[in-house]
Design a protein around this motif. Structure first.
Motif, PDB file in Angstrom:
ATOM      1  N   TYR A 123     -37.338  -7.068 -36.341  1.00 42.08           N
ATOM      2  CA  TYR A 123     -37.575  -6.278 -37.536  1.00 42.08           C
ATOM      3  C   TYR A 123     -36.308  -6.074 -38.348  1.00 42.08           C
ATOM      4  CZ  TYR A 123     -39.596  -2.543 -40.365  1.00 42.08           C
ATOM      5  OH  TYR A 123     -40.060  -1.773 -41.392  1.00 42.08           O
ATOM      6  N   PRO A 164     -47.358   0.706 -38.620  1.00 44.96           N
ATOM      7  CA  PRO A 164     -46.237   0.941 -39.542  1.00 44.96           C
ATOM      8  C   PRO A 164     -45.955  -0.211 -40.497  1.00 44.96           C
ATOM      9  CG  PRO A 164     -45.414   0.440 -37.345  1.00 44.96           C
ATOM     10  CD  PRO A 164     -46.904   0.576 -37.221  1.00 44.96           C
ATOM     11  N   PHE A 165     -46.574  -1.380 -40.284  1.00 45.61           N
ATOM     12  CA  PHE A 165     -46.323  -2.518 -41.167  1.00 45.61           C
ATOM     13  C   PHE A 165     -47.410  -2.701 -42.231  1.00 45.61           C
ATOM     14  CE2 PHE A 165     -44.374  -3.800 -37.050  1.00 45.61           C
ATOM     15  CZ  PHE A 165     -43.062  -3.669 -37.457  1.00 45.61           C
ATOM     16  N   SER A 203     -48.531  -2.309 -45.505  1.00 40.02           N
ATOM     17  CA  SER A 203     -47.842  -1.965 -46.752  1.00 40.02           C
ATOM     18  C   SER A 203     -48.688  -1.113 -47.686  1.00 40.02           C
ATOM     19  CB  SER A 203     -47.407  -3.247 -47.477  1.00 40.02           C
ATOM     20  OG  SER A 203     -48.525  -4.045 -47.798  1.00 40.02           O
ATOM     21  N   LEU A 258     -48.051   2.951 -46.836  1.00 43.00           N
ATOM     22  CA  LEU A 258     -46.688   3.464 -46.723  1.00 43.00           C
ATOM     23  C   LEU A 258     -46.383   4.549 -47.748  1.00 43.00           C
ATOM     24  CD1 LEU A 258     -44.612   0.222 -46.035  1.00 43.00           C
ATOM     25  CD2 LEU A 258     -45.264   2.005 -44.422  1.00 43.00           C
ATOM     26  N   HIS A 309     -39.103   5.565 -48.569  1.00 45.38           N
ATOM     27  CA  HIS A 309     -39.863   5.263 -47.354  1.00 45.38           C
ATOM     28  C   HIS A 309     -40.337   3.811 -47.356  1.00 45.38           C
ATOM     29  CE1 HIS A 309     -43.598   5.963 -44.675  1.00 45.38           C
ATOM     30  NE2 HIS A 309     -42.541   5.752 -43.916  1.00 45.38           N
ATOM     31  N   TYR A 310     -40.834   3.366 -48.481  1.00 46.21           N
ATOM     32  CA  TYR A 310     -41.276   1.972 -48.564  1.00 46.21           C
ATOM     33  C   TYR A 310     -40.102   1.026 -48.353  1.00 46.21           C
ATOM     34  CZ  TYR A 310     -43.834  -2.130 -50.131  1.00 46.21           C
ATOM     35  OH  TYR A 310     -44.443  -3.365 -50.178  1.00 46.21           O
ATOM     36  N   HIS A 330     -39.005   0.391 -44.831  1.00 41.67           N
ATOM     37  CA  HIS A 330     -39.873  -0.498 -44.059  1.00 41.67           C
ATOM     38  C   HIS A 330     -39.730  -1.952 -44.492  1.00 41.67           C
ATOM     39  CE1 HIS A 330     -42.590   2.047 -41.530  1.00 41.67           C
ATOM     40  NE2 HIS A 330     -42.078   2.996 -42.299  1.00 41.67           N
ATOM     41  N   TYR A 331     -39.532  -2.198 -45.775  1.00 47.35           N
ATOM     42  CA  TYR A 331     -39.554  -3.573 -46.269  1.00 47.35           C
ATOM     43  C   TYR A 331     -38.277  -4.016 -46.977  1.00 47.35           C
ATOM     44  CZ  TYR A 331     -44.417  -4.376 -45.077  1.00 47.35           C
ATOM     45  OH  TYR A 331     -45.581  -4.572 -44.377  1.00 47.35           O
ATOM     46  N   LYS A 342     -32.225   2.915 -42.466  1.00 41.98           N
ATOM     47  CA  LYS A 342     -33.290   2.007 -42.013  1.00 41.98           C
ATOM     48  C   LYS A 342     -33.361   1.972 -40.486  1.00 41.98           C
ATOM     49  CE  LYS A 342     -35.031  -2.736 -42.465  1.00 41.98           C
ATOM     50  NZ  LYS A 342     -36.291  -2.476 -43.166  1.00 41.98           N
ATOM     51  N   ILE A 358     -36.379   3.223 -38.093  1.00 41.60           N
ATOM     52  CA  ILE A 358     -37.003   2.322 -37.125  1.00 41.60           C
ATOM     53  C   ILE A 358     -37.052   2.982 -35.752  1.00 41.60           C
ATOM     54  CG2 ILE A 358     -36.728   0.132 -35.889  1.00 41.60           C
ATOM     55  CD1 ILE A 358     -35.594  -1.032 -38.476  1.00 41.60           C
ATOM     56  N   HIS A 367     -39.916   5.272 -35.493  1.00 45.81           N
ATOM     57  CA  HIS A 367     -41.216   4.646 -35.297  1.00 45.81           C
ATOM     58  C   HIS A 367     -41.394   4.032 -33.911  1.00 45.81           C
ATOM     59  CE1 HIS A 367     -43.676   4.814 -38.909  1.00 45.81           C
ATOM     60  NE2 HIS A 367     -42.566   4.800 -39.620  1.00 45.81           N
TER      61      HIS A 367
END
Length: 333
Positions: free
Chosen positions: A20, A191-192, A194, A197, A242-243, A246-247, A260, A264, A267
Motif C-alpha cells: 500500500y 478502506p479501499f 473510493s 471515503l 482523508h481521501y 488513502h489514494y 499517510k 494506515i 486502519h
C-alpha cells in the motif's frame, strides 16, 4: 497467546503495508503490486463467511453480535453494498469532487451573506439579555469567526471520531451495531472503496441543519453562521485530506507522508488509536491521551507524538519493501 490465524493475519497485513505504501507517482499501484487490488486483506480467513457478500450488509451486521468488532476490523478490498434500494445506495456514495461541487457554492454564498449583513452593523452580542451591554459585531470580525469555525470543526470531528465512530456497540444491541456500521464501520471494513471515503452530500446536509440550529441557538444571527461557514470549510479540508491519505502519493520524509503512514496504521494495525487524519485532529489526540497511536504501537515514552514521528518503525521497514526482521515474509505472487 496469539492463534495461528491471528499470526497469519498479522504477517499478511505487514505485506499489505508494503504494497500500500509503495505507490507510483500518480497514486496507482506499481506493476509489481498490481494484483494487490484484487486481494481481500483478510479474505483468506473463514471469518469473512459470516455475512453474505452478495446481499446488502447493513441489515446483516447486527446479527454478528459479539463477533462484530473483530469482523469489522478485518479489512477487505471489495465494494460494499449497504441498501436494497438503488436510490438509497446511490445517496450513500460520493466521489471526492462531489463534496467540493456541492459545498463550495454554499460556503461562498453564506460567506457573502454573513459579511454583508455584519457590514450593516445590526448584529450584536448579548442583545437578547440587555441592550445596555450589547456588543456590536463589526464586519472585520468575519475572518476571525471563519477561522474559529475551522478550529471548532477540528475538535468536533475528533470527538465524534474518537467517541462515536470508534465506540464498541454492545453485542446484544442489533440496532447500535447497525448504526455503527452505517456511520463508520463500513469504511474500516472496506478502506479501499473510493466511493465511501468522503461524506455524501445528502446525509451531510442533514448534519449541517443540526449544526445550523445549534449555532442559531447559541449565537445571534450571522455571528453563529460565520462560524458555521468556517466549519464547512474545515469539513471540506478534512474530507479531501482523508481521501488523499488513502489514494495520494506524498514524497517520503514529508509531513503528508507521515500522516499517510499514521493513518494506515489506524486502519490496519491499531484501529482503536490514531483517529485524527490531519494535524489539528492529531493535536486534540495528543491533548486527550499524549502519545495516542505512538503508545498503542509500543513506542518509548517521551517521544514526539506527531504523526511524522510515528512514520518510522515497522512502516518504515515496509516502505523499503521488507518487513521487520521478526516478521519478514515473501511478497505474494
Amino acid at each position: 497467546p496469539h492463534t495461528h490465524k491471528q499470526e497469519t493475519l498479522y504477517h499478511f497485513l505487514q505485506m499489505a503495508f508494503s504494497l500500500y505504501l509503495k505507490v507510483s507517482s500518480n497514486g496507482a499501484p506499481t506493476t509489481s503490486e498490481g494484483n494487490f487490488r484484487s486481494i481481500d486483506l483478510a479474505g483468506h480467513l473463514s471469518f469473512q463467511d459470516l455475512v453474505d457478500w452478495g446481499k446488502p450488509l447493513l441489515w446483516q451486521v447486527g446479527h454478528l453480535r459479539e463477533k462484530y468488532d473483530e469482523w469489522v476490523h478485518q479489512p477487505v478490498d471489495r465494494p460494499i453494498r449497504l441498501f436494497h434500494s438503488d436510490l438509497m445506495e446511490f445517496l450513500s456514495r460520493a466521489t471526492w469532487y462531489i463534496v467540493c461541487i456541492f459545498w463550495l457554492p454554499v460556503v461562498f454564498f453564506l460567506s457573502w451573506h454573513c459579511y454583508t449583513t455584519l457590514a450593516q452593523g445590526k448584529t450584536q452580542l448579548f442583545s437578547s439579555f440587555t441592550s445596555a451591554y450589547a456588543i456590536p459585531v463589526h464586519k472585520n470580525c468575519f475572518p476571525l469567526l471563519f477561522v474559529l469555525g475551522i478550529f471548532i470543526w477540528s475538535l468536533v470531528e475528533y470527538l465524534i471520531h474518537r467517541f462515536i465512530f470508534h465506540m464498541n456497540p454492545p453485542a446484544s444491541n442489533y440496532y447500535l451495531i447497525t448504526l455503527h456500521f452505517l456511520m463508520h464501520g463500513q469504511h474500516h471494513k472496506s478502506p479501499f472503496d473510493s466511493s465511501r471515503l468522503v461524506f455524501p452530500p445528502v446525509p451531510a446536509s442533514l448534519l449541517f441543519f443540526v449544526f445550523y440550529f445549534i449555532a442559531h441557538l447559541l449565537f445571534p444571527g450571522e455571528f453563529g453562521l460565520s462560524i458555521l461557514c468556517g466549519g464547512i470549510v474545515g469539513y471540506i479540508i478534512y474530507d479531501m485530506m482523508h481521501y488523499y491519505l488513502h489514494y495520494g502519493s506524498p514524497k517520503e520524509g514529508t509531513y503528508l507522508y507521515g500522516l499517510k503512514t499514521y493513518h494506515i496504521k489506524h486502519h490496519f494495525e491499531h484501529q482503536k488509536a490514531g483517529e485524527g487524519v490531519k494535524g489539528a485532529a492529531g493535536l486534540w489526540g495528543c491533548f486527550h491521551s499524549p502519545g495516542g497511536l505512538r503508545k498503542a504501537s509500543g513506542a518509548r515514552e517521551g517521544q514526539n507524538c506527531s504523526p511524522c514521528h510515528d512514520a518510522g518503525g515497522q512502516l518504515g521497514h515496509a516502505h523499503h519493501g521488507h518487513a521487520p526482521p521478526a516478521t519478514r515474509q515473501r511478497t505474494p505472487c
